[in-house]
Design an enzyme around this catalytic site. Structure first.
Site, PDB file in Angstrom:
ATOM      1  N   CYS A  86       0.926  -1.329  -0.017  1.00 32.55           N
ATOM      2  CA  CYS A  86      -0.038   0.240   0.067  1.00 32.55           C
ATOM      3  C   CYS A  86       0.803   1.264   0.016  1.00 32.55           C
ATOM      4  O   CYS A  86       1.934   1.215   0.257  1.00 32.55           O
ATOM      5  CB  CYS A  86      -0.972  -0.063   1.188  1.00 32.55           C
ATOM      6  SG  CYS A  86      -2.581   1.107   1.065  1.00 32.55           S
ATOM      7  N   SER A 146      -6.221  11.715  -1.668  1.00 35.37           N
ATOM      8  CA  SER A 146      -6.236  10.223  -2.159  1.00 35.37           C
ATOM      9  C   SER A 146      -5.695  10.333  -3.532  1.00 35.37           C
ATOM     10  O   SER A 146      -5.993  11.214  -4.318  1.00 35.37           O
ATOM     11  CB  SER A 146      -7.250   9.241  -2.246  1.00 35.37           C
ATOM     12  OG  SER A 146      -7.253   8.432  -2.948  1.00 35.37           O
TER      13      SER A 146
END
EC number: 4.2.1.9
Length: 575
Positions: free
Chosen positions: A123, A472
């Site tokens: 991630c 994001s």
């Protein structure tokens, strides 16, 4: 050459019998005590698609390491899922986890004197955290990316994780039934792998491959592919070569390598989080990197890749066209990259790409220079009376270059989310979310839930959003984040009131609130810093140690740490 120059401190010193006894007790033979030790770190954990398969990949890495006559020693560090925590208080831990990951890898490998390091990461905070640790330790190291997820489908619609966030906005507008809404949720993430668009994970994976700290194709080989398995099994051979040549991360992480990474991030339309992460990695490597460097690259580099969130393709589509190496070869042929830089293969970037074909004219994922998606970079650094130390805008070109309107101010993400739910946002407004910066959040949470809900509600091209938080990689629209100084530190964003007229201009790189300086000063005198949002624990430690966003939100920043840029290492390192 001595390959076990660190581990031999424990294994070859007769005055440390307890160390050797514990290693033998853990299953090592006396013969293995004479071999180099390789720490194999995984951020694998079961509760997240990005990380669920990483321990299995780490097992493959260990098998390849052992086959090369090295001793592989597995250990784990944490991971925090942005996709799961977005829009909740749990998201405050996301950026903090980068520092925990870096610190824990450094502590484990440093304490146990591993001679080399392989990090299997999945991630977005995992990867920069691993590289920060590698740069600090400066021992032969490489990173394996866990790979991108396969996209989902529902009723003929291509899905990815951002589809879920945007579906929420569509549901609020009455455009989706409950059945359709649940169908999107059930099918968006069909298995292992990191979020599929050019979001932060794939952005950082591509940047790290460009830097030279992962093997060719690592960033674009899908998580469940045979290519990913083969990559993991090959790691041992490359680590042995790195040990034999004593080629270390700081030999690879030179100024020109970071310039290459900035170019690739720009060409691919990558996440604004790359600004924070690349500055932090450069700091760990002793290479100065600033917001001005990002702007300089954006000024001369176009956006060429039609990738999500603002485009139509996913990383798995690029993989089928030759992957990130095909992009790198295309850019190298265009003269946009430095090719004569060392990498973890022991060869230069150009040598790695010698047999790779560039992307041809038959595809439309990567545009030619003559027909870019945007003539300059999408990452634009804005300054003005709202951001004296800078802010980071993500301007794809589809939302225009200028936006102005009255401010609608929220002191938390939760306040804005509730306002969206109640349909209170109006076209033409500049939405302000503050007290969500590195200290104010704390943890500088991403604002994906509100930005995706805004897009889903059909307001993506009708409102702008500015924040001292971050976004994001899946965010798109007219958005400006990383506003610095942040509200918690008394930055001008703390002084904005509802109705103040705000002008955002990416063509002049400015962001201004049209309020008289004397009135702003009066507001400043009346302003009071809020109490910390947490009473104890790691978030309170973060508030006390984190730098501002312009310096990468690192927790070991000192003014005297600024050092001159290091030159590219001599070719002798590759011999």
């Amino acid at each position: 050459m001595t390959l076990n120059k660190y581990s031999r401190i424990y294994t070859q010193d007769d005055s440390l019998p307890a160390s050797q006894a514990m290693l033998i007790g853990s299953g090592l033979s006396e013969e293995e005590l004479r071999k180099p030790f390789v720490g194999i770190c995984s951020t694998g954990f079961e509760g997240n698609t990005c990380n669920m398969h990483l321990n299995g990949l780490a097992d493959q890495v260990k098998a390849g390491v052992q086959a090369q006559g090295l001793v592989g020693l597995r250990f784990n560090t944490i991971g925090v899922s942005d996709g799961i925590t977005n829009g909740t208080a749990g998201m405050r831990y996301s950026l903090v986890s980068r520092e925990i990951i870096a610190d824990s890898i450094e502590a484990m490998a440093g304490a146990h004197n591993y001679d080399a390091l392989a990090c299997v990461m999945g991630c977005d905070k995992n990867m920069p955290g691993a590289l920060m640790a590698m740069a600090r330790l400066n021992r032969p190291s490489l990173m394996v990316y866990g790979g991108t997820i396969t996209g989902g489908t529902f009723k003929g619609q291509q899905l990815n994780i951002v589809s879920c966030f945007e579906a929420y906005g569509q549901k609020l507008r009455g455009q989706l039934s409950d059945e359709e809404y649940r169908g999107i949720i059930r099918n968006a993430c069909p298995g292992p792998g990191a979020c599929g668009g050019m979001y932060t994970a794939n952005t950082m994976a591509a940047a790290i491959e460009t830097l030279g700290l992962s093997l060719p194709f690592s960033s674009s080989a899908p998580a469940v592919s045979q290519e990913k398995q083969q990559e993991c099994r090959s790691v041992g051979a490359y680590l042995r070569r790195l040990l034999e040549r004593d080629l270390k991360p700081r030999d690879i992480l030179v100024r020109e390598a970071f310039e290459n990474a900035l170019v690739v991030t720009t060409v691919l339309g990558g996440s604004t989080n790359a600004v924070l992460h690349l500055i932090a990695i450069a700091h760990a490597a002793g290479v100065p990197l600033t917001l001005a460097d990002f702007q300089a690259v954006s000024n001369r580099t176009p956006v060429l890749a039609d990738l999500k969130p603002s485009g139509k393709y996913l990383m798995e589509d690029l993989s089928g066209m030759g992957g990130v190496p095909a992009v790198l070869k295309t850019l190298l042929n265009l003269g946009l990259l430095y090719g004569d830089l060392p990498t973890v293969t022991g060869q230069t970037l150009a040598e790695n790409l010698a047999d790779v074909l560039p992307l041809g004219a038959s595809q439309d994922l990567l545009r030619p220079l003559s027909n870019p998606l945007k003539a300059d970079g999408h990452i634009q650094i804005l300054y003005g009376n709202l951001a004296p130390k800078g802010a980071v805008a993500k301007i794809s070109g589809k939302e225009g270059l200028r936006f102005e309107g009255p401010a609608l101010v929220f002191n938390s993400e939760q306040e804005l989310n509730e306002s969206i739910t109640q349909g209170q946002l109006q076209p033409g407004q500049v939405v302000v979310i503050r007290y969500v910066g590195p200290k104010g959040g704390p943890g500088m949470p991403e604002m994906l839930k509100p930005t995706a809900a805004i897009m889903g509600a059909g307001l993506g091209d009708k409102v702008a959003l500015i924040t001292d938080g971050r976004f994001s990689g899946g965010t798109h629209g007219f958005v400006v984040g990383h506003v610095c100084p942040e509200a918690y530190e008394g930055g001008p964003i703390a002084l904005v009131e509802n109705g103040d007229w705000i002008t955002l201009d990416a063509s002049t790189n400015t962001m201004e609130v049209q309020v008289d300086a004397a009135l702003l000063e009066l507001r400043r005198q009346q302003w009071q810093r809020p109490r910390p949002g947490v009473p104890h624990g790691v978030l309170l430690k973060y508030i006390r140690t984190v730098s501002d966003a312009s310096r990468g939100c690192i927790t070991d920043y000192q003014e005297e740490d600024h050092v001159p840029a290091r030159a590219t290492p001599a070719r002798a390192n590759l011999a």
